[in-house]
Design a protein around this motif. Structure first.
Motif, short mmCIF file in Angstrom:
data_model
loop_
_atom_site.label_atom_id
_atom_site.label_comp_id
_atom_site.label_asym_id
_atom_site.label_seq_id
_atom_site.Cartn_x
_atom_site.Cartn_y
_atom_site.Cartn_z
N LYS A 266 61.58 1.22 -17.70
CA LYS A 266 62.80 1.68 -18.36
C LYS A 266 63.06 3.08 -18.00
O LYS A 266 64.48 3.15 -17.56
CB LYS A 266 62.67 1.45 -19.87
CG LYS A 266 63.97 1.78 -20.41
CD LYS A 266 63.84 1.85 -21.81
CE LYS A 266 65.22 2.04 -22.71
NZ LYS A 266 65.98 3.12 -22.28
N ARG A 267 62.03 4.05 -17.67
CA ARG A 267 62.32 5.41 -17.29
C ARG A 267 62.88 5.57 -16.14
O ARG A 267 63.96 6.18 -15.78
CB ARG A 267 61.10 6.16 -17.61
CG ARG A 267 60.82 6.64 -19.11
CD ARG A 267 59.60 7.38 -19.17
NE ARG A 267 59.37 7.56 -20.71
CZ ARG A 267 58.03 7.71 -21.27
NH1 ARG A 267 57.04 7.31 -20.38
NH2 ARG A 267 57.92 7.87 -22.44
N LEU A 268 62.50 4.80 -15.06
CA LEU A 268 62.90 5.00 -13.75
C LEU A 268 64.15 3.90 -13.69
O LEU A 268 64.85 4.53 -12.64
CB LEU A 268 61.89 4.35 -12.88
CG LEU A 268 60.67 5.11 -12.66
CD1 LEU A 268 59.59 4.33 -11.66
CD2 LEU A 268 60.80 6.59 -12.03
N GLN A 269 64.57 2.97 -14.39
CA GLN A 269 65.74 2.57 -14.40
C GLN A 269 66.97 3.46 -15.09
O GLN A 269 67.79 3.36 -14.30
CB GLN A 269 65.46 0.92 -15.29
CG GLN A 269 66.89 0.28 -15.04
CD GLN A 269 66.48 -1.24 -15.42
OE1 GLN A 269 65.69 -1.80 -14.84
NE2 GLN A 269 67.46 -1.87 -16.13
N ASP A 270 66.51 4.08 -15.93
CA ASP A 270 67.37 5.20 -16.56
C ASP A 270 67.58 6.27 -15.47
O ASP A 270 69.19 6.83 -15.42
CB ASP A 270 66.85 5.81 -17.74
CG ASP A 270 66.84 4.71 -19.10
OD1 ASP A 270 67.59 3.82 -19.08
OD2 ASP A 270 66.21 5.02 -19.90
N ALA A 271 66.76 6.57 -14.61
CA ALA A 271 67.14 7.70 -13.73
C ALA A 271 67.69 6.90 -12.36
O ALA A 271 67.66 7.50 -11.22
CB ALA A 271 65.73 8.06 -13.05
N GLU A 272 68.05 5.62 -12.37
CA GLU A 272 68.68 4.88 -11.51
C GLU A 272 67.66 4.83 -9.97
O GLU A 272 68.37 4.39 -8.94
CB GLU A 272 70.17 5.52 -10.77
CG GLU A 272 70.94 5.36 -12.05
CD GLU A 272 72.30 6.01 -11.57
OE1 GLU A 272 72.40 6.80 -10.75
OE2 GLU A 272 73.45 5.67 -12.39
N VAL A 273 66.54 4.79 -10.29
CA VAL A 273 65.62 4.69 -9.02
C VAL A 273 65.41 3.18 -8.87
O VAL A 273 65.33 2.67 -7.61
CB VAL A 273 64.25 5.29 -9.32
CG1 VAL A 273 63.22 5.26 -8.18
CG2 VAL A 273 64.24 6.87 -9.53
#
Length: 440
Positions: A266-273
């Motif tokens: 989720k954290r990397l998805q929030d950062a659009e990675v």
């Protein structure tokens, strides 16, 4: 921090213009880190902070050999003083600062203030000698005695996977924590060659990396490595991702692994990675992790430029001696970097040890004349400074337990015949034992 596109009034005063330009430069400056391709495939230590002495971290990662056959590499990381996942920030950041120097020779000489400011850990106004400096010194101490053993590490120079053993770095710094003199970091030659080779390292946005938690940082580097092409990203086994790549404990229940991995996704998805991530059940007790490319992978940062003279790590030392900025820049341009760093350190050490009265004219005159004479080969560093440097050299000795653990690791990775050649007649640093072992 100002947005570069923001409108603001610049004073007619020359100093005001310089301040405004400096602010704009800091606002647009990109912080960069460098990771080695094989090392970003797995964790370097447990995710939980570990100060356990003689820590051994065992992990695996998968790769394809020259015949496109899938293989598994086994890795052992021996950390005599323990290791923290936060230490990786300093490791990858310092590597980039070393590679960004005008002359790349496997070493970095700079003040801790310069290093931390370049990595974005502190700002120019931060108090010198604070908590960040202590954390930096402690991280260097832990990293300096780490030993890495792998039966398949990618060597970009040879274009093949090889058995390797190496340390990360060694260092020399003033004994007095209040000293304003520079620190020297020397990279292990085997490790640095792997990084320095074309295709052996990868650069990444250190600001984004620093904004994430430790697990997300590791996953970010892995995704950047496998996602630089436009194809689909791999499907990963949940346990392998959680234990080997992120560094979670293999004793965790599979349900807890799912929760922690989902949080990282989720954290990397929030950062659009990444995008559209999911964890799917394949069979009882086994899950797969899938995700797609995020928008961030389509706008990866450009390669960094070399550090300019105005940003040189030697500038702080010359200004501390008493030079004005233009004169300091001229010296950096005129003489080799190592010579400037060495004689700046000699001058600062003389000021700290003997006082300003030690110089017949001034510290600036002494340093200028010393550089001129040393560049001709007619002046060498004084004996008192050489003695001081020897005292500052770090000589960490392993405990008997640590030597036994290292010997067991060598036996396991390289076999009993070669590991039997490891002598223990006199105490040595673990990194030196490894080098001696490799040379036999």
């Amino acid at each position: 921090m100002l947005n570069p596109s923001s409108k603001f009034v610049i004073s007619k005063c020359g100093r005001g213009v310089l301040i405004a330009l400096s602010v704009l430069k800091q606002a647009t400056k990109r912080r960069v880190g460098v990771g080695q391709l094989s090392l970003v495939e797995h964790s370097l230590c447990p995710l939980a902070a570990s100060n356990t002495e003689n820590l051994v971290h065992a992990v695996e990662y998968h790769y394809s050999n020259a015949k496109r056959q899938r293989k598994t590499a086994k890795v052992r990381i021996f950390a005599p003083l323990g290791l923290s996942a936060v230490d990786e920030l300093y490791l990858w950041g310092l590597l980039n600062l070393t590679l960004a120097q005008p002359t790349v020779d496997g070493s970095l000489t700079a003040t801790p203030h310069w290093c931390l400011r370049q990595m974005g850990i502190i700002d120019p106004g931060s108090r010198r000698g604070g908590r960040q400096y202590q954390q930096f010194a402690q991280a260097l101490e832990r990293l300096s005695v780490v030993n890495y053993l792998s039966d398949a590490c990618y060597d970009a120079t040879r274009g093949e996977y090889r058995k390797v053993s190496f340390g990360f770095l060694s260092y020399s710094l003033p004994v007095d924590p209040k000293s304003s003199r520079s620190w020297t970091i020397n990279w292990d030659s085997t490790f640095f060659d792997l990084i320095h080779a074309t295709g052996g390292g990868m650069r990444f946005d250190l600001s984004l990396y620093r904004s994430l938690d430790a697990a997300s940082r590791r996953f970010l580097l892995f995704i950047l490595k496998v996602g630089y092409r436009k194809g689909r990203l791999p499907v990963l086994d949940l346990r392998h991702l959680a234990v080997d790549l992120l560094g979670l404990s293999n004793r965790l229940a599979i349900h807890d692994m799912k929760v922690k991995v989902a949080r990282t996704l989720k954290r990397l998805q929030d950062a659009e990675v990444i995008a559209s991530s999911s964890i799917k059940r394949m069979e009882p007790g086994r899950f797969s992790v899938t995700f797609e490319r995020g928008e961030y992978l389509n706008r990866l940062p450009d390669q960094i430029n070399r550090i300019s003279v105005q940003d040189s790590p030697m500038l702080e030392g010359l200004l501390a001696v008493g030079f004005e900025n233009p004169a300091a820049v001229r010296l950096i341009k005129l003489y080799p970097s190592k010579l400037v760093a060495q004689w700046t350190d000699i001058t600062q050490a003389a000021i700290e040890q003997f006082g300003p009265q030690h110089f017949r004219v001034s510290p600036m005159a002494f340093l200028t004349d010393s550089l001129k004479q040393a560049s001709k080969g007619v002046r060498t560093p004084p004996d008192w400074w050489q003695d001081a440097k020897r005292k500052e050299q770090r000589t960490q000795q392993p405990t008997e337990a640590g030597k036994q653990v290292l010997s067991k690791l060598l036996h396991e990775v390289f076999g009993p015949e070669r590991s039997a050649s490891l002598s223990s007649d006199k105490p040595e640093r673990a990194a030196d034992l490894l080098k001696k072992f490799v040379e036999t």
